[in-house]
Design an enzyme around this catalytic site. Structure first.
Site, PDB file in Angstrom:
ATOM      1  CG  HIS A  22      -2.067   1.177   1.353  1.00 63.12           C
ATOM      2  ND1 HIS A  22      -2.903   0.434   1.202  1.00 63.12           N
ATOM      3  CD2 HIS A  22      -2.266   2.930   1.277  1.00 63.12           C
ATOM      4  CE1 HIS A  22      -3.799   1.476   1.101  1.00 63.12           C
ATOM      5  NE2 HIS A  22      -3.007   2.292   1.114  1.00 63.12           N
ATOM      6  CG  HIS A  24      -1.999   6.204  -2.456  1.00 60.52           C
ATOM      7  ND1 HIS A  24      -2.573   6.095  -3.196  1.00 60.52           N
ATOM      8  CD2 HIS A  24      -1.919   6.027  -1.241  1.00 60.52           C
ATOM      9  CE1 HIS A  24      -3.707   5.834  -2.498  1.00 60.52           C
ATOM     10  NE2 HIS A  24      -3.064   5.342  -1.350  1.00 60.52           N
ATOM     11  CG  ASP A  26      -1.359  10.651  -6.287  1.00 61.15           C
ATOM     12  OD1 ASP A  26      -0.529   9.460  -5.475  1.00 61.15           O
ATOM     13  OD2 ASP A  26      -2.327  10.993  -6.359  1.00 61.15           O
ATOM     14  N   GLY A 184      -9.310   7.785  -2.329  1.00 64.01           N
ATOM     15  CA  GLY A 184     -10.383   8.994  -2.051  1.00 64.01           C
ATOM     16  C   GLY A 184     -11.279   8.703  -0.638  1.00 64.01           C
ATOM     17  CG  HIS A 211      -8.008   3.177   0.077  1.00 61.93           C
ATOM     18  ND1 HIS A 211      -7.551   2.361  -1.175  1.00 61.93           N
ATOM     19  CD2 HIS A 211      -7.214   3.310   0.939  1.00 61.93           C
ATOM     20  CE1 HIS A 211      -6.116   3.047  -1.488  1.00 61.93           C
ATOM     21  NE2 HIS A 211      -6.027   3.547   0.193  1.00 61.93           N
ATOM     22  CD  GLU A 214      -7.323   5.867   5.536  1.00 56.73           C
ATOM     23  OE1 GLU A 214      -6.652   6.355   5.781  1.00 56.73           O
ATOM     24  OE2 GLU A 214      -8.051   5.689   4.884  1.00 56.73           O
ATOM     25  CG  ASP A 303      -1.635   5.498   3.420  1.00 60.91           C
ATOM     26  OD1 ASP A 303      -1.543   5.272   1.733  1.00 60.91           O
ATOM     27  OD2 ASP A 303      -2.298   5.986   3.630  1.00 60.91           O
TER      28      ASP A 303
END
Length: 364
Positions: A22, A24, A26, A184, A211, A214, A303
């Site tokens: 996991h 990202h 970006d 998102g 996702h 969370e 993350d």
């Protein structure tokens, strides 16, 4: 767990072979790269162009205690990633940074729909990122290292393009795309909004994670598993809300928690990020300790390395300091992750037997 090992030097933790599920794309840029790409692409929205100050700003902005505020920091990274050249560079550097941190396998995710503001097609985005991953892997190999990268394509759950992105993931699965995800804001955007995408993926024997658990609780996890068929849970940390502990220490698992554990559904836990978004109050209070003790399929992840100012090594170090985890525990987390990867069985087994187990044996 834990194995109450002596204090482990950071360098020992860095050398430990790691598996990251996991992360990202970006959310993992180098601050200097953000500044340089902003200059090259004409992006004028950065709060500062000094790399050191910029890195600090991202970490402070992410320390909001709110997932919504945390996600706002991505406007800047996505803002500088709108050209093929930028995507290639960011992807290649991500591979180099992960390999330098001891990661031997990583699944790096991103949402192609976020990088089309300047006219790139979805296909062009995917091809640029894959070219960057290939280049980064080549650079690592040229320096004597080894790493394998799988790509996860995300759909943004607040938009209506999940089926389109799922189709993209299937089209490129023989070119390095390992699976699909939705990302998102969770609250107000349940995974069941995208049932057509998940049905399409299942019909095409494609892998996907979601996702869930969370910013939103047990209903998010239940829907992701029972309605959508998620193979893994992105974060999933709030499954702890279905676990009760008596005053004498006796633990009782609710129906959903027992199902997640019994089915060995992997939890992509991101400790530092969970603190930043307010999911938990501190590493010391993070349920990873209880979940690992109860032998859930726990994995450790970063993350967003830029926003959290973290690496896999620093996540291991924080868990070592807080829970006393040692080499055997980190080996367990790592094998959990490798077992849960979206690549074929033979490849997973080869990495476990030929890379991970020998790597940990060398540390002991």
């Amino acid at each position: 767990m834990p194995d109450e090992s002596p204090v482990l030097p950071t360098e020992t933790l860095r050398r430990a072979p790691k598996v990251l599920l996991h992360d990202h794309l970006d959310g993992g840029l180098r601050p200097a790269t953000v500044a340089e790409l902003a200059d090259a692409t004409g992006y004028a929205g950065l709060p500062t162009t000094d790399p050191a100050e910029l890195g600090s700003w991202f970490r402070r902005a992410a320390d909001s205690g709110s997932l919504v505020s945390y996600l706002e920091t991505f406007a800047h990274t996505c803002g500088v990633m709108q050209t093929e050249e930028a995507l290639v560079r960011v992807a290649a550097e991500a591979v180099e940074d992960l390999a330098a941190d001891g990661v031997v396998y990583a699944e790096v995710r991103y949402a192609p729909e976020l990088f089309v503001e300047r006219g790139l097609s979805l296909d062009a985005v995917v091809e640029a990122v894959q070219a960057g991953f290939t280049e980064g892997t080549r650079r690592v190999a040229a320096n004597g290292g080894t790493i394998r990268i799988g790509t996860l394509l995300c759909a943004m759950r607040q938009h209506a393009r999940a089926l389109e992105i799922a189709n993209l993931a299937v089209r490129y699965r023989d070119a390095g795309v390992a699976g699909f995800d939705i990302a998102g804001p969770e609250d107000g955007f349940p995974p069941t909004r995208n049932l057509d995408a998940f049905e399409y993926l299942r019909q095409n024997n494609a892998h996907f994670t979601i996702h869930a658990g969370e910013a939103f609780g047990l209903p998010s996890i239940w829907e992701a598993i029972q309605h959508c068929g998620a193979e893994r849970l992105g974060h999933g940390v709030r499954i702890v809300e279905d676990i009760k502990t008596d005053a004498d220490g006796t633990v009782h698992l609710g129906r959903l928690a027992a199902y997640v554990r019994d089915r060995r559904i992997p939890l992509e836990i991101c400790p530092t990020s969970n603190v930043q978004t307010g999911t938990v109050r501190s590493i010391a209070e993070h349920p990873i300790g209880l979940l690992a003790k109860l032998r859930f399929r726990v994995t450790v992840n970063t993350d967003n390395r830029l926003m959290s100012g973290c690496t896999m090594t620093s996540e291991f170090a924080a868990l070592h300091e807080t829970f006393g985890y040692g080499i055997d525990d980190f080996r367990w987390f790592t094998i959990n992750a490798m077992k849960s990867a979206f690549i074929d069985f033979d490849a997973r087994l080869a990495l476990i037997d030929d890379v991970i187990k020998p790597g940990y044996a060398a540390l002991t």
